[in-house]
Design a protein around this motif. Sequence first.
Motif, short mmCIF file in Angstrom:
data_model
loop_
_atom_site.label_atom_id
_atom_site.label_comp_id
_atom_site.label_asym_id
_atom_site.label_seq_id
_atom_site.Cartn_x
_atom_site.Cartn_y
_atom_site.Cartn_z
N UNK A 56 0.80 -1.22 0.00
CA UNK A 56 0.00 0.00 0.00
C UNK A 56 0.83 1.26 0.00
N UNK A 57 2.04 1.19 0.57
CA UNK A 57 2.92 2.37 0.61
C UNK A 57 3.17 2.88 -0.80
N UNK A 58 3.48 1.96 -1.71
CA UNK A 58 3.75 2.32 -3.10
C UNK A 58 2.51 2.87 -3.78
N UNK A 59 1.36 2.20 -3.56
CA UNK A 59 0.13 2.65 -4.22
C UNK A 59 -0.27 4.05 -3.76
N UNK A 60 -0.07 4.34 -2.48
CA UNK A 60 -0.44 5.66 -1.96
C UNK A 60 0.43 6.75 -2.59
N UNK A 61 1.72 6.48 -2.74
CA UNK A 61 2.62 7.45 -3.38
C UNK A 61 2.18 7.67 -4.84
N UNK A 62 1.80 6.57 -5.50
CA UNK A 62 1.39 6.68 -6.91
C UNK A 62 0.13 7.52 -7.06
N UNK A 63 -0.78 7.43 -6.09
CA UNK A 63 -2.01 8.23 -6.16
C UNK A 63 -1.67 9.72 -6.08
N UNK A 64 -0.78 10.10 -5.16
CA UNK A 64 -0.37 11.51 -5.06
C UNK A 64 0.30 11.94 -6.35
N UNK A 65 1.17 11.09 -6.89
CA UNK A 65 1.87 11.42 -8.13
C UNK A 65 0.88 11.60 -9.27
N UNK A 66 -0.14 10.76 -9.32
CA UNK A 66 -1.17 10.87 -10.35
C UNK A 66 -1.91 12.20 -10.24
N UNK A 67 -2.24 12.59 -9.02
CA UNK A 67 -2.94 13.87 -8.79
C UNK A 67 -2.06 15.03 -9.23
N UNK A 68 -0.77 14.97 -8.91
CA UNK A 68 0.15 16.05 -9.29
C UNK A 68 0.28 16.14 -10.81
N UNK A 69 0.34 15.01 -11.50
CA UNK A 69 0.45 15.03 -12.96
C UNK A 69 -0.80 15.61 -13.60
N UNK A 70 -1.96 15.28 -13.04
CA UNK A 70 -3.22 15.84 -13.56
C UNK A 70 -3.24 17.35 -13.38
N UNK A 71 -2.78 17.81 -12.20
CA UNK A 71 -2.75 19.25 -11.94
C UNK A 71 -1.77 19.96 -12.88
N UNK A 72 -0.64 19.31 -13.14
CA UNK A 72 0.36 19.90 -14.05
C UNK A 72 -0.19 19.98 -15.47
N UNK A 73 -0.95 18.97 -15.88
CA UNK A 73 -1.52 18.97 -17.23
C UNK A 73 -2.56 20.08 -17.38
N UNK A 74 -3.31 20.36 -16.32
CA UNK A 74 -4.31 21.44 -16.37
C UNK A 74 -3.65 22.81 -16.24
N UNK A 75 -2.46 22.85 -15.62
CA UNK A 75 -1.70 24.09 -15.43
C UNK A 75 -2.46 25.11 -14.58
N UNK A 76 -3.26 24.62 -13.62
CA UNK A 76 -3.96 25.57 -12.73
C UNK A 76 -3.87 25.15 -11.26
N UNK A 77 -2.94 24.25 -10.96
CA UNK A 77 -2.72 23.87 -9.57
C UNK A 77 -3.73 22.86 -9.05
N UNK A 78 -3.57 22.49 -7.78
CA UNK A 78 -4.45 21.51 -7.14
C UNK A 78 -5.77 22.15 -6.75
N UNK A 79 -6.85 21.45 -7.03
CA UNK A 79 -8.16 21.91 -6.55
C UNK A 79 -8.29 21.65 -5.05
N UNK A 80 -9.28 22.24 -4.42
CA UNK A 80 -9.49 22.03 -2.99
C UNK A 80 -9.74 20.55 -2.68
#
Length: 548
Positions: free
Chosen positions: A194-218
């Motif tokens: 689970x440690x690896x999967x949890x890190x991957x989820x954060x990384x996925x969220x960061x990549x989505x935010x980078x693709x939108x170029x408007x930062x993390x939503x609330x």
Amino acid sequence: MDATTVQKIRNGTEEEIIQLLGDWTQKNAQIFTFSDVTDDVKEKVTESLFARLSQKASSKFYCLCLQTLRLFSREKNRLGSMITDNGLVHFMRLAGLEHYAKQGEAENGITIQLGDADVTIEAQKCLCNLIFNSAQAQAACSKNGCVEGIVQRLKTYKDPDLKFDIKFYDMRLLFLLTALCADTRPKIRFELHGFTYLIEVIDLILRDAEARDNGLTDQEVDLCSEILKILFNLTVTVDRNNLDEEEEAHMMRLVCVLRDLLMCKTASKDKREEIISHTVNLLINMPRDCYEELLAPMAEVDLTGIENKEVEYDGKNMEAVVILLNFLYERLDRPPKSLKESLTPILHCLCETCRANRSIRKFCRMKVLPPLKDEVKHLPEEGSTLRNRLCKLLTSPILEVKELAADFLFVLCKESVNRMIKYTGYGNCAGLLANRGLMCGGQSQGQGDYSSDSEDSETEEYSNMAECVNPVTGRFEVEKPKPWEGMTDEQKEYEAMKLVEAMDKLNRQGIIQPSVLGDDGRPQTVSHILELLENQPNPPPATGSDDE
């Protein structure tokens, strides 16, 4: 609720029960203790609701039944059949966790089960309340497949049809289980990966935010915050000095992700502070060698930009460290009552990173303790710079804040007593020196990664004033006439005895505790003021005037 309510739930039509439960849940939405409902009625209502939930019905009907059980689950006592194995399995089935727990045993991958999102979320909320309020529920859910179900569903978080609230309450459940059931931590880290999967989820969220170029939503910040709290629980008891290669690689990967989180934009200022706060907490648990991952090499194009000079040091991008220092500065504005909660994590984090990484320490020293100039004309604690404000904390009544602020400054001084006194004044840092047996000076035998070079180049302004700097206050002071000038020997003896008597009185009243330095370099209290004179070297015979 009474016996009539029980009968209506058992025998009423779906529409009648929807009306009944809709009115009751709306009326009691903000209630946390149901003293008007007897134990017997509450248990019968619970059993009746479980029976109706086992039957086929509309989503609205399921949601109202679960909402009623969720309100009941707010009480710490009288949880009855809700925390039995059978009751918890009901909630797991409706939350979709039973399905995903079985997927872990399948060899053909994971079959996604979406179900009704509103029903799933209500069941998750019930489980959250029960795990929070009941040790029995905690023990059961750590073994009945609940943990396995959450980790397996983690693998489906890329699915755009999976609602945010389902992800959020999954993480809230996992946070509660890892916080309250220590046995779940090694299972999640090693058995379920689970440690690896949890890190991957954060990384996925960061990549989505980078693709939108408007930062993390609330919402994304809320989800990341829950994951960071879980990762904190998973790493809080890890022996940082005894990791195998695979574990160390995971930790380094995590610090890289934490660096990206520090630098990522957010939709609101409050959410940015929240994500940095959780990131700081987790950084404290990281092994010393991993802090290098907070830094990144500066690209050649970046080195030519004037605006990037503030974050560049020794060819490395220090933006993450700048963010940590700015976070510390902002936290210093918090009200005194909340200083302990606000400052101890970030001070601890900076102590750990600076002690472990030479580049981070040198950069922080450059920002916090730059070479002294005209500011030496003022007390170290006077002013608005980071140095001034940290020096002010050295006399804080909050012990943890005082000690961590002193430790941070001491690390920046490479644990050199002379340098610490120069930047803070002996009076401000006396507590730290006394605790470490360094009141007579010297160098602490700390665990920091300190280079042999001095890093202590003095400015011309300071050099010109150095001789007139009072080491006790740390401030430039014009030389004053000596108070005993013009006194006869009898007058000097009289004033000296007055001082002894005043100090003895304060000592007997418990206002002060005169001390001498023991063999360990730490102060040891004396029973009488005259003991201060024992074992003192005899003064040399006077050979000239008092000014010599």
